[in-house]
Design a protein around this motif. Structure first.
Motif, PDB file in Angstrom:
ATOM      1  N   ALA A  74      24.072 -67.878 -51.554  1.00 15.17           N
ATOM      2  CA  ALA A  74      24.653 -67.577 -52.869  1.00 15.17           C
ATOM      3  C   ALA A  74      24.339 -66.136 -53.270  1.00 15.17           C
ATOM      4  N   CYS A  75      23.105 -65.692 -52.993  1.00 15.99           N
ATOM      5  CA  CYS A  75      22.724 -64.320 -53.325  1.00 15.99           C
ATOM      6  C   CYS A  75      23.511 -63.306 -52.496  1.00 15.99           C
ATOM      7  N   LEU A  76      23.818 -63.657 -51.241  1.00  8.77           N
ATOM      8  CA  LEU A  76      24.642 -62.769 -50.413  1.00  8.77           C
ATOM      9  C   LEU A  76      26.023 -62.569 -51.020  1.00  8.77           C
ATOM     10  N   VAL A  77      26.604 -63.663 -51.518  1.00  9.19           N
ATOM     11  CA  VAL A  77      27.920 -63.583 -52.159  1.00  9.19           C
ATOM     12  C   VAL A  77      27.837 -62.719 -53.419  1.00  9.19           C
ATOM     13  N   ILE A  78      26.804 -62.956 -54.238  1.00  6.37           N
ATOM     14  CA  ILE A  78      26.621 -62.173 -55.464  1.00  6.37           C
ATOM     15  C   ILE A  78      26.390 -60.707 -55.129  1.00  6.37           C
ATOM     16  N   PHE A  79      25.563 -60.450 -54.117  1.00 11.16           N
ATOM     17  CA  PHE A  79      25.258 -59.086 -53.697  1.00 11.16           C
ATOM     18  C   PHE A  79      26.528 -58.357 -53.263  1.00 11.16           C
ATOM     19  N   GLY A  80      27.364 -59.049 -52.480  1.00  9.67           N
ATOM     20  CA  GLY A  80      28.637 -58.453 -52.077  1.00  9.67           C
ATOM     21  C   GLY A  80      29.521 -58.150 -53.268  1.00  9.67           C
ATOM     22  N   GLY A  81      29.527 -59.081 -54.227  1.00  9.17           N
ATOM     23  CA  GLY A  81      30.306 -58.864 -55.444  1.00  9.17           C
ATOM     24  C   GLY A  81      29.800 -57.675 -56.239  1.00  9.17           C
ATOM     25  N   LEU A  82      28.472 -57.484 -56.277  1.00 10.81           N
ATOM     26  CA  LEU A  82      27.886 -56.355 -57.001  1.00 10.81           C
ATOM     27  C   LEU A  82      28.272 -55.024 -56.355  1.00 10.81           C
ATOM     28  N   ILE A  83      28.326 -55.006 -55.026  1.00 11.26           N
ATOM     29  CA  ILE A  83      28.729 -53.775 -54.334  1.00 11.26           C
ATOM     30  C   ILE A  83      30.181 -53.436 -54.672  1.00 11.26           C
ATOM     31  N   ILE A  84      31.056 -54.442 -54.622  1.00  8.57           N
ATOM     32  CA  ILE A  84      32.469 -54.225 -54.959  1.00  8.57           C
ATOM     33  C   ILE A  84      32.603 -53.778 -56.422  1.00  8.57           C
ATOM     34  N   GLU A  85      31.856 -54.446 -57.322  1.00  4.96           N
ATOM     35  CA  GLU A  85      31.920 -54.097 -58.741  1.00  4.96           C
ATOM     36  C   GLU A  85      31.423 -52.674 -58.978  1.00  4.96           C
ATOM     37  N   SER A  86      30.335 -52.291 -58.300  1.00  3.94           N
ATOM     38  CA  SER A  86      29.789 -50.932 -58.458  1.00  3.94           C
ATOM     39  C   SER A  86      30.806 -49.886 -58.032  1.00  3.94           C
ATOM     40  N   CYS A  87      31.474 -50.124 -56.909  1.00  5.36           N
ATOM     41  CA  CYS A  87      32.507 -49.193 -56.439  1.00  5.36           C
ATOM     42  C   CYS A  87      33.657 -49.109 -57.439  1.00  5.36           C
ATOM     43  N   ALA A  88      34.040 -50.270 -57.991  1.00  5.25           N
ATOM     44  CA  ALA A  88      35.136 -50.291 -58.969  1.00  5.25           C
ATOM     45  C   ALA A  88      34.765 -49.497 -60.217  1.00  5.25           C
ATOM     46  N   ILE A  89      33.521 -49.632 -60.682  1.00  8.54           N
ATOM     47  CA  ILE A  89      33.070 -48.902 -61.875  1.00  8.54           C
ATOM     48  C   ILE A  89      33.071 -47.401 -61.608  1.00  8.54           C
ATOM     49  N   ILE A  90      32.592 -47.008 -60.418  1.00  5.11           N
ATOM     50  CA  ILE A  90      32.532 -45.580 -60.081  1.00  5.11           C
ATOM     51  C   ILE A  90      33.936 -44.988 -59.980  1.00  5.11           C
ATOM     52  N   PHE A  91      34.820 -45.638 -59.222  1.00  2.00           N
ATOM     53  CA  PHE A  91      36.177 -45.108 -59.051  1.00  2.00           C
ATOM     54  C   PHE A  91      36.994 -45.256 -60.335  1.00  2.00           C
ATOM     55  N   TYR A 207      30.760 -44.346 -66.826  1.00  2.00           N
ATOM     56  CA  TYR A 207      30.348 -45.711 -66.460  1.00  2.00           C
ATOM     57  C   TYR A 207      31.067 -46.770 -67.292  1.00  2.00           C
ATOM     58  N   HIS A 208      31.563 -46.370 -68.440  1.00  2.00           N
ATOM     59  CA  HIS A 208      32.177 -47.276 -69.418  1.00  2.00           C
ATOM     60  C   HIS A 208      33.694 -47.338 -69.285  1.00  2.00           C
ATOM     61  N   MET A 209      34.270 -46.410 -68.502  1.00  2.00           N
ATOM     62  CA  MET A 209      35.710 -46.188 -68.510  1.00  2.00           C
ATOM     63  C   MET A 209      36.502 -47.392 -67.997  1.00  2.00           C
ATOM     64  N   LEU A 210      36.085 -47.973 -66.894  1.00  2.00           N
ATOM     65  CA  LEU A 210      36.857 -49.076 -66.314  1.00  2.00           C
ATOM     66  C   LEU A 210      36.993 -50.227 -67.305  1.00  2.00           C
ATOM     67  N   ARG A 211      35.888 -50.632 -67.908  1.00  2.00           N
ATOM     68  CA  ARG A 211      35.928 -51.745 -68.863  1.00  2.00           C
ATOM     69  C   ARG A 211      36.796 -51.391 -70.071  1.00  2.00           C
ATOM     70  N   ALA A 212      36.659 -50.164 -70.568  1.00  2.00           N
ATOM     71  CA  ALA A 212      37.456 -49.747 -71.723  1.00  2.00           C
ATOM     72  C   ALA A 212      38.946 -49.751 -71.401  1.00  2.00           C
ATOM     73  N   LYS A 213      39.314 -49.314 -70.182  1.00  2.00           N
ATOM     74  CA  LYS A 213      40.726 -49.289 -69.796  1.00  2.00           C
ATOM     75  C   LYS A 213      41.295 -50.702 -69.662  1.00  2.00           C
ATOM     76  N   ILE A 214      40.495 -51.622 -69.134  1.00  2.00           N
ATOM     77  CA  ILE A 214      40.943 -53.015 -69.026  1.00  2.00           C
ATOM     78  C   ILE A 214      41.205 -53.588 -70.412  1.00  2.00           C
ATOM     79  N   LEU A 215      40.297 -53.327 -71.349  1.00  2.00           N
ATOM     80  CA  LEU A 215      40.464 -53.842 -72.712  1.00  2.00           C
ATOM     81  C   LEU A 215      41.617 -53.151 -73.435  1.00  2.00           C
ATOM     82  N   ALA A 216      41.843 -51.880 -73.142  1.00  2.00           N
ATOM     83  CA  ALA A 216      42.986 -51.166 -73.728  1.00  2.00           C
ATOM     84  C   ALA A 216      44.299 -51.776 -73.254  1.00  2.00           C
TER      85      ALA A 216
END
Length: 254
Positions: A74-91, A207-216
């Motif tokens: 379960a932690c491996l799945v979460i860890f993979g998700g965190l890596i994908i999420e981190s990349c999404a936040i950065i880009f 760091y806040h941009m992705l979430r703000a754009k989704i909500l916009a």
């Protein structure tokens, strides 16, 4: 097998440390505050799991092994998700070129007493530069009162007028919001009421941009990100907070 064990151990420890990190003061996880003790205890258990599973002895060894690999998987799945999420936040924090008719929307980023916080000042600087370069653009300053005697919106207007020479008539105050969701909800309502362009030059920290754009997008406006820098000292905290805040907004901020 050894490689799998090593990777699962890393994943389990990282997830455990992230759960413990929710107890860091001023992390800003208001919606999750009540769950912090549970997160911390769960994080400690995850890190100490190999030791804890040895306690029952030989009788429960098979069950302990299954529990260990179940939690580790379960932690491996979460860890993979965190890596994908981190990349999404950065880009997602990369800048874009807004259309010429864009309405500027600046999101609040906290106050220090009655003065804008360091991160908010960096957003105001971005807004000031953009508004000077686009003299016909209108700005919505979005941010309410958070334990201060003035609102973030008013503080933004004061700096834009005094430091950048922006006419106050170009700045519309949205001074009710307390969250990013409310920032976008109330700003979109103002844009609708005033008949302003729904193309928005959205100014907020990277760091806040992705979430703000989704909500916009959910409020029917079309965001073009103009990311502000963040204070170097607090970047780790800001990005850590974003890792928790993004899933919360995806699930609940509608």
């Amino acid at each position: 097998m050894e490689a799998r064990t090593a990777v699962s151990s890393i994943a389990r420890n990282v997830v455990g440390l992230l759960l413990i990190a929710t107890a860091i003061p001023n992390l800003g996880l208001k919606a999750l505050t009540r769950f912090v003790p549970l997160f911390v205890v769960t994080g400690i258990i995850m890190i100490a799991l190999p030791i804890l599973l040895k306690l029952p002895g030989q009788r429960f060894q098979k069950l302990s092994r299954r529990v260990f690999w179940g939690v580790s998987s379960a932690c491996l799945v979460i860890f993979g998700g965190l890596i994908i999420e981190s990349c999404a936040i950065i880009f997602g924090g990369l800048g874009q070129q807004p259309p010429e008719d864009a309405t500027v929307v600046v999101l609040g980023e906290g106050m220090m007493g009655d003065q804008p916080s360091t991160n908010l000042m960096l957003s105001i600087e971005k807004a000031g530069d953009y508004l000077q370069a686009h003299p016909h653009a209108v700005c919505v300053a979005s941010g309410g009162m958070r334990g201060t005697t003035t609102t973030e919106a008013r503080a933004m207007r004061e700096v834009l007028v005094s430091n950048y020479g922006i006419r106050s008539s170009r700045i519309i105050l949205e001074d009710r919001s307390q969250t990013t969701f409310e920032n976008m909800k109330y700003s979109a309502a103002i844009i609708q009421q005033k008949g302003l362009s729904k193309n928005i030059a959205l100014i907020t920290p990277n760091y806040h941009m992705l979430r703000a754009k989704i909500l916009a997008d959910r409020q029917g406006v079309h965001p073009y990100g103009i990311p502000a820098a963040t204070h170097l000292q607090w970047q780790w905290r800001d990005y850590l907070r974003a890792l928790f805040a993004l899933p919360k907004s995806l699930l609940f901020d509608r």
